[in-house]
Design an enzyme around this catalytic site. Structure first.
Site, short mmCIF file in Angstrom:
data_model
loop_
_atom_site.label_atom_id
_atom_site.label_comp_id
_atom_site.label_asym_id
_atom_site.label_seq_id
_atom_site.Cartn_x
_atom_site.Cartn_y
_atom_site.Cartn_z
N CYS A 2 0.83 -1.32 0.03
CA CYS A 2 0.06 0.08 -0.04
C CYS A 2 0.91 1.20 -0.02
O CYS A 2 2.09 1.40 0.47
CB CYS A 2 -0.81 -0.05 1.23
SG CYS A 2 -2.15 -1.32 1.20
N ARG A 27 6.26 -1.26 -4.29
CA ARG A 27 5.63 -1.86 -2.98
C ARG A 27 4.75 -2.86 -3.09
O ARG A 27 4.31 -3.73 -2.17
CB ARG A 27 5.11 -0.48 -2.12
CG ARG A 27 5.95 0.29 -1.81
CD ARG A 27 5.57 1.62 -1.04
NE ARG A 27 4.69 1.30 0.36
CZ ARG A 27 5.25 1.58 1.32
NH1 ARG A 27 6.44 2.18 1.43
NH2 ARG A 27 4.73 1.35 2.58
N TRP A 74 -3.17 -2.80 -1.59
CA TRP A 74 -3.06 -4.25 -1.56
C TRP A 74 -3.94 -4.88 -0.89
O TRP A 74 -4.05 -4.69 0.50
CB TRP A 74 -1.53 -4.50 -1.11
CG TRP A 74 -0.95 -5.83 -1.29
CD1 TRP A 74 -0.39 -6.52 -2.17
CD2 TRP A 74 -0.98 -6.89 -0.13
NE1 TRP A 74 -0.13 -7.54 -2.10
CE2 TRP A 74 -0.12 -7.98 -0.97
CE3 TRP A 74 -1.32 -7.09 1.15
CZ2 TRP A 74 0.04 -9.21 0.07
CZ3 TRP A 74 -0.91 -8.16 1.84
CH2 TRP A 74 -0.47 -9.37 0.87
N ASN A 98 -3.25 3.05 4.98
CA ASN A 98 -2.37 1.62 4.99
C ASN A 98 -2.65 0.97 6.48
O ASN A 98 -2.62 1.79 7.66
CB ASN A 98 -0.83 2.01 4.99
CG ASN A 98 -0.67 2.72 3.82
OD1 ASN A 98 -1.50 2.55 2.60
ND2 ASN A 98 0.47 3.00 3.24
N GLY A 99 -2.43 -0.25 6.68
CA GLY A 99 -2.70 -1.04 7.90
C GLY A 99 -3.82 -1.70 7.84
O GLY A 99 -4.53 -2.13 6.98
N GLU A 481 18.11 -18.70 -0.62
CA GLU A 481 17.49 -17.39 -1.12
C GLU A 481 17.54 -17.51 -2.56
O GLU A 481 16.78 -16.70 -3.30
CB GLU A 481 18.79 -16.35 -0.67
CG GLU A 481 18.70 -15.00 -1.37
CD GLU A 481 17.39 -14.18 -1.01
OE1 GLU A 481 17.44 -13.09 -1.55
OE2 GLU A 481 16.63 -14.60 0.20
N LYS A 485 14.09 -16.35 -4.63
CA LYS A 485 14.02 -15.39 -5.87
C LYS A 485 13.56 -16.11 -6.95
O LYS A 485 12.61 -15.39 -7.54
CB LYS A 485 15.52 -14.98 -6.12
CG LYS A 485 16.25 -14.19 -5.18
CD LYS A 485 15.53 -12.70 -5.31
CE LYS A 485 15.55 -11.98 -3.67
NZ LYS A 485 14.90 -12.72 -3.05
N GLU A 488 9.59 -16.01 -6.52
CA GLU A 488 9.20 -14.82 -6.32
C GLU A 488 8.75 -14.17 -7.57
O GLU A 488 7.60 -13.58 -7.93
CB GLU A 488 10.02 -13.86 -5.56
CG GLU A 488 9.78 -13.81 -4.24
CD GLU A 488 10.86 -12.80 -3.67
OE1 GLU A 488 10.27 -12.34 -2.43
OE2 GLU A 488 11.93 -12.85 -3.89
N HIS A 504 16.97 -37.97 2.51
CA HIS A 504 15.92 -37.97 3.53
C HIS A 504 14.70 -37.88 2.99
O HIS A 504 14.05 -37.11 4.02
CB HIS A 504 16.41 -37.25 4.66
CG HIS A 504 17.86 -37.81 5.47
ND1 HIS A 504 17.67 -38.99 6.16
CD2 HIS A 504 19.00 -37.31 5.40
CE1 HIS A 504 18.84 -39.35 6.62
NE2 HIS A 504 19.66 -38.17 6.30
N LYS A 604 6.39 -4.90 -1.46
CA LYS A 604 7.75 -4.71 -1.03
C LYS A 604 7.94 -4.62 0.45
O LYS A 604 8.74 -5.26 1.22
CB LYS A 604 8.38 -3.60 -1.58
CG LYS A 604 9.81 -3.11 -1.43
CD LYS A 604 10.54 -4.12 -2.02
CE LYS A 604 11.97 -3.81 -1.76
NZ LYS A 604 13.13 -4.90 -2.11
#
Length: 609
Positions: A2, A27, A74, A98-99, A481, A485, A488, A504, A604
């Protein structure tokens, strides 16, 4: 997630609001809108999708006016749609937010009982109705906002405008960032400095429970009790050029290539020929770090992976036990805190809701002190910590973090070396590692030269739906990581495991349709890794190996694609090997045609729980 932009000016404000929203697109969002006071009415333009779709509606029917609020949403309460897009209007006020308001359902029911109706499913419209109730009771806009937020439970940053005071905007924050941009004959509100940097570089950061009132000529900040409070304005270090894409196709590509400079900036003035320089963690750091006997690192996502690498370094160099926690889990666990344990919060934005809440929770759990590793000096995490180390990565626009990760690793390396020195690390070994760390920008520059080889390998992934990443030791978090990536931005399902865990369970997934990406630095675990890779080859798996130039591994073997990387020493190798995996994810996403900088469903800066 947002974004808020608001302005009171002597000029038509819509172009500035639109430009500010575009600066916040990184964002993550699913709808956009703005509201402008035009004569005796509030006119709104809202659209599901990108800012450009809202902009097209505005261009078809321009709205004049010098007071306005705007937002990228968002979705939390209610699906992405025009009716749920901000700003929301209730009575004579319009609001962006926002929130998340946790008691919105009960407030909605009580307002319905009074005859209020709602057009959206959002908690934001409920906030607007609460504020309008106070306006209709005769309060000024600021008084109404102040009274309303006392009734709210949860997190918010808001900007509110009223038909009764059309040359005034009131903002408030709790748990979500909000700042004031100071101009000449005009003032602004924004959830991020990048939204305002093209119109002003003078910023004022608001504190928890601040209420701010802006007009063309004034800025006034108040507490919830209505008393004035002082907040200092300063010049932002962000430049307008730093948030432009320049010659690069995507922001993510630009940020991958900025890593040598970003890491060099992070190290500058903090490490010299005789080691880590004094006082880089704060003037009160020495007694705290001398006393530290345990460390809890708490973070989310990419920052969590950086903390996992740091665990290997700190335990090896300083012999201090380290626990790494996912922030969203830490808050709801009955954590055991040994005596003299340092709490380390890691966040790119410094406003990550789970990390910030965890740090606040740590205050009551008896930690020795709090330590922040962050990229934003004015952020809540930094302001509320006892010690801090800024990463100096500069603005990161791409949702998938790149230079945030490598600069966090550089910061953690400084901390690990300093703690090692304090705990009796051999001086020759200490100086050798310090010299190695100083060479990291050069090795990152070299790693970028693998791009042509990585581009060829990216072809292997275009039609794949799954991938497996493997690493050992400190390279296991790097594999995590790398898999993050890829998933995402390319939407390929990817997992990461310590290579020794193949037998395993994950080995059951291996066939000719499952690319296996392995990180193979030159070190004591290399032979173990080679044995693990043989297990993959024996089952027809397709291997992509990022191998150190000095590692004795066969090139040109069937079903094995190898990229040679000069990884430097053991300390810096995790950061160096990260670069080609970032490039791999980037080029796979480009070839698959996904939205690299704004991948679906992601944001973001995650400022809600």
């Amino acid at each position: 997630m947002c974004g808020i932009v608001a302005a009171v000016a002597q000029r038509d404000i819509a172009p500035i609001l639109i430009a500010g929203l575009k600066a916040l697109e990184y964002r993550g969002y699913d709808s956009a809108g703005m509201a402008i006071a035009d004569g005796g009415e509030i006119r709104r333009v809202r659209a599901k999708g990108k800012v450009r779709e809202m902009e097209a509606l505005y261009d078809a029917d321009p709205v004049p006016g010098g007071t306005g609020i705007a937002h990228t949403r968002w979705a939390t309460h209610g699906v992405p749609s025009e009716k749920n897009a901000h700003p929301h209007v209730q009575g004579r006020i319009a609001i962006v937010h926002n929130g998340i308001i946790e008691n919105h359902a009960s407030l909605r029911e009580s307002l319905k009982a009074k005859g209020r109706s709602f057009l959206s499913e959002t908690d934001t419209e409920v906030m607007g109705a609460v504020i309008d109730e106070h306006v209709q009771a005769g309060k000024s806009l600021r008084q109404a906002v102040t009274a309303a937020v006392r009734e709210l439970e949860g997190a918010y940053a808001i900007a509110v405008m009223s038909l009764d005071e059309p040359e005034r905007i009131v903002g408030a924050r709790r748990g979500c960032p909000l700042l004031v941009g100071i101009g000449i004959g005009e003032h602004f509100l924004g959830s991020d400095a990048q939204a305002l940097i093209k119109v002003t570089n003078r910023m004022m950061y608001l504190e928890e429970d601040d209420v701010v009132e802006i007009t063309r000529d004034s800025v006034a900040v108040f507490g919830l009790d209505g008393s004035p409070v002082d907040r200092t304005a300063h010049e932002s270090e962000i430049s307008a050029d730093s948030v432009e894409r320049g010659e690069y196709r995507h922001y993510m590509q630009k940020e991958i290539f900025e890593q040598p400079r970003a890491v060099a900036d992070t190290l500058e003035g903090r490490i010299g020929p005789h080691g880590v320089l004094p006082n880089i963690f704060g003037i009160d750091a020495d007694p705290i770090l001398d006393k530290t006997r345990g460390i809890h690192i708490v973070a989310c996502g990419t920052s969590y992976h950086a903390g996992m690498v740091a665990k290997y370094w700190i335990e090896q160099l300083a012999r201090i036990p380290v626990v790494v926690e996912v922030a969203s889990e830490y808050r709801y666990r009955d954590v055991v805190v040994p005596e003299d344990t340092l709490f380390v919060a890691v966040s790119q934005s410094g406003e990550t809701a789970d990390t910030l809440a965890a740090m606040r929770e740590s205050r009551r759990r008896g930690y020795l002190a709090t330590f922040a590793i962050c990229n934003v000096p004015e952020s809540s995490v930094v302001r509320e910590s006892d010690l801090r180390l800024m990463t100096r990565a500069g603005p990161e626009i791409g949702v998938a973090s790149t230079k945030a990760f490598t600069t966090q690793l550089a910061a953690f390396a400084l901390l690990a070396l300093d703690l090692g020195r304090r705990r009796g690390l051999d001086s020759a070994r200490y100086l050798e590692h310090c010299k190695e760390l100083q060479s990291l920008p050069r090795y990152l520059e070299n790693a970028l030269q693998t791009e042509p080889a990585v581009l060829q390998i990216a072809d292997h992934f275009i039609n794949k739906q799954h991938a497996l990443f493997l690493g050992r030791g400190a390279q296991f978090p790097v594999a995590l990581e790398g898999s993050l990536k890829l998933k995402e931005i390319s939407y390929i399902h990817a997992e990461a495991y310590p290579a020794g865990e193949l037998k395993h369970g994950p080995l059951a997934l291996v066939d000719e349709n499952m690319p296996i990406v392995a990180v193979a630095p030159n070190g004591p675990l290399l032979d173990k890794l080679k044995s693990n890779l043989q297990e993959v080859r024996a089952r027809g798996g397709e291997l992509i190996v990022f191998a150190d130039e000095r590692a004795e591994m066969e090139d040109g073997t069937e079903h094995v694609a190898m990229v040679r990387v000069d990884g430097g020493g053991d300390l810096i190798a995790p950061a160096v090997f990260t670069v080609p995996m970032q490039l791999l994810a980037y080029h796979v996403a480009v070839q698959r045609g996904t939205d690299v900088d704004q991948p679906r469903n992601l944001a973001k800066s995650v400022t809600v729980e």
